[in-house]
Design a protein around this motif. Sequence first.
Motif, short mmCIF file in Angstrom:
data_model
loop_
_atom_site.label_atom_id
_atom_site.label_comp_id
_atom_site.label_asym_id
_atom_site.label_seq_id
_atom_site.Cartn_x
_atom_site.Cartn_y
_atom_site.Cartn_z
N LEU A 86 0.95 -1.25 0.22
CA LEU A 86 -0.08 -0.13 -0.02
C LEU A 86 0.68 1.37 -0.47
CD1 LEU A 86 -2.31 1.09 -0.32
CD2 LEU A 86 -2.54 0.85 2.55
N SER A 87 1.91 0.90 0.90
CA SER A 87 3.25 2.71 0.83
C SER A 87 3.16 3.09 -0.43
CB SER A 87 3.77 2.20 2.06
OG SER A 87 2.88 2.26 3.25
N SER A 89 2.46 1.44 -3.60
CA SER A 89 2.08 1.81 -4.82
C SER A 89 1.14 3.01 -4.23
CB SER A 89 0.89 0.46 -4.43
OG SER A 89 0.99 -0.16 -4.65
N LEU A 90 0.92 3.73 -3.23
CA LEU A 90 0.35 5.20 -3.31
C LEU A 90 1.28 5.59 -3.31
CD1 LEU A 90 -1.64 5.13 0.10
CD2 LEU A 90 -2.50 5.70 -2.38
N SER A 93 1.84 6.18 -7.34
CA SER A 93 1.11 6.88 -8.06
C SER A 93 0.61 7.83 -7.65
CB SER A 93 0.33 6.07 -7.65
OG SER A 93 -0.38 5.37 -5.93
N ILE A 94 1.04 8.68 -6.90
CA ILE A 94 1.16 10.05 -6.40
C ILE A 94 1.99 10.67 -7.38
CG2 ILE A 94 0.82 12.08 -4.41
CD1 ILE A 94 -0.54 9.57 -2.54
N PHE A 218 -1.85 2.67 -9.75
CA PHE A 218 -1.43 2.19 -7.96
C PHE A 218 -2.01 1.06 -8.36
CE2 PHE A 218 -3.92 0.36 -4.48
CZ PHE A 218 -3.54 0.87 -3.89
#
Length: 301
Positions: A86-87, A89-90, A93-94, A218
């Motif tokens: 999650l960390s 990918s975020l 993506s950001i 993401f």
Amino acid sequence: MTVTRHLLLGKEADKGLLFRLFIYLLLSDIAFIYLSPVLYMITTMVKNAADLLDPAVIWVPHTLFTGTLSDAWHKINFPAAFRISLSLSLAVSILQTFSCAVAGYAFARLDFPFKRFWFACLLLSFVVPQQVIILPELIVANQIDLMRTYVPIIAPALFGHGLKGALFVIIYRQFFATQPKELEEAARMDGAGLLRTFFRVMLPLAKPAILVVFLFSFVWTWNDYYTPGAYLIGATEVPLSLGLSQITSQLNEQALEMGPSIFDEPVKMAGSFLIIVPPLLLYLFTQRWFIESVERTGLIE
């Protein structure tokens, strides 16, 4: 006779009952082709030993057995791996959503030296597979002591590159190129500079492209196995995309000690299920906005 004919064939080619039945049948077949592997994976991972050994049990098990799912959960250390995925990918993506927007706006609206040449280089980076350039990247990462870290995965996204970064720049370029030039002219007349025009006028209009790029980035980063597998060799904490390799190695060790088990394949399927559930939930809650954004960015044309 005419009423029956209109009912079956319709007054237009796509309005008749037969045509609609054909479309529904075609869509059902396509849906089954895509969904059958997922359904088989789910039904297999909830079978107990008796159902796995019974050749008559294919789709519907007699009992629901959750031990396989629990085993896969512990083998991949799901809470820690989920947090890392999650960390990572975020972060990617950001960064890609912002940096690719800047690059796409520059290619769509600005004039700078060798613009066509740099855009050709962008297309080349999109065409060339990652396997071709991974070796020099690994050598550089090893020389600056970045192996077994997440920096080589995150840093390219900061500069508009990374996984599928060229595609995201092209998406933004296509979107910004369709916006009327009068918006920028009005902003200049109000005294806005280049950065203010981009951040206050053009970027808020790019919400459809932002959503598409963010979701694509993401999901693709979440599912990416090749890049983390290249840079995180020997790392103790890895994302979920490498969970199947962890499960496979642990099952191979168990097979050497105690012999193969009928639960080996169900455990792998349970691990695959745990990996794909978060992106499926994400798409479930964002599908309406995602589809609308894809239509507005022109990707379906």
